[in-house]
Design an enzyme around this catalytic site. Structure first.
Site, PDB file in Angstrom:
ATOM      1  N   CYS A   1      -2.251   1.511  -4.202  1.00 32.80           N
ATOM      2  CA  CYS A   1      -1.002   2.173  -4.606  1.00 32.80           C
ATOM      3  C   CYS A   1      -0.921   2.326  -6.121  1.00 32.80           C
ATOM      4  O   CYS A   1       0.075   2.795  -6.645  1.00 32.80           O
ATOM      5  CB  CYS A   1       0.225   1.461  -4.057  1.00 32.80           C
ATOM      6  SG  CYS A   1       0.479  -0.186  -4.698  1.00 32.80           S
TER       7      CYS A   1
ATOM      8  N   CYS B   1       0.875  -1.169   0.000  1.00 35.58           N
ATOM      9  CA  CYS B   1       0.000   0.000   0.000  1.00 35.58           C
ATOM     10  C   CYS B   1       0.913   1.220   0.000  1.00 35.58           C
ATOM     11  O   CYS B   1       2.132   1.084  -0.041  1.00 35.58           O
ATOM     12  CB  CYS B   1      -0.999  -0.009   1.162  1.00 35.58           C
ATOM     13  SG  CYS B   1      -0.312   0.122   2.813  1.00 35.58           S
TER      14      CYS B   1
ATOM     15  N   CYS C   1       3.534  -0.093  -8.317  1.00 36.42           N
ATOM     16  CA  CYS C   1       4.096  -1.431  -8.181  1.00 36.42           C
ATOM     17  C   CYS C   1       4.644  -1.928  -9.518  1.00 36.42           C
ATOM     18  O   CYS C   1       3.912  -1.951 -10.509  1.00 36.42           O
ATOM     19  CB  CYS C   1       3.000  -2.361  -7.684  1.00 36.42           C
ATOM     20  SG  CYS C   1       3.637  -3.877  -7.015  1.00 36.42           S
TER      21      CYS C   1
END
Length: 140
Positions: free
Chosen positions: A85, A11, A89
């Protein structure tokens, strides 16, 4: 080389949702699954309301600290579970990516964190079942 399945929870701040998810997975799966958590912009400390909500479940994460998301952590994980997020990533083929839409506990009191905690626990129980099923089918 570890043959244990591994899961990375990501996150933004690694102070709430991903910490709760990692704590539950460790608590419920024991050492059968390798667990990591990280944040794309880690906070200075874990959310105190999250620590309190997990203590009510008998899980102490007071010693945990938010960690920065690294490419290596993603590469080393079989499952990458993101929680708000977005595109922070890195993507690698061959991984299982799941995006869990969960309320952000940042700035919330423990009363607001409990339902988030309970939803995460339910998702973790489902994830363990999925990982166990995948492991059983690949072992046969």
């Amino acid at each position: 080389m570890s043959t244990k399945p591994s899961v990375l929870f990501v996150c933004v701040h690694n102070a709430g949702r991903s910490q709760m998810a990692a704590a539950y997975l460790t608590h419920l799966a024991g050492d059968r699954i390798e667990v990591r958590s990280a944040g794309s912009a880690p906070a200075d400390s874990v959310n105190p309301a999250v620590v309190e909500a997990l203590l009510e479940e008998g899980i102490d994460i007071s010693a945990e600290t938010p960690k920065v998301l690294t490419t290596e952590a993603v590469q080393a994980s079989d499952y990458v579970i993101t929680m708000g997020c977005g595109d922070a990533c890195p993507f690698f083929p061959g991984k299982t990516y799941l995006d869990w839409v969960l309320t952000d506990p940042a700035g919330q009191g423990v009363d607001a964190v409990r339902p988030i905690r309970d939803e995460i626990r339910g998702r973790i129980e489902g994830l363990i079942a999925e990982i166990d099923a995948a492991a059983a089918s690949s072992a046969s």
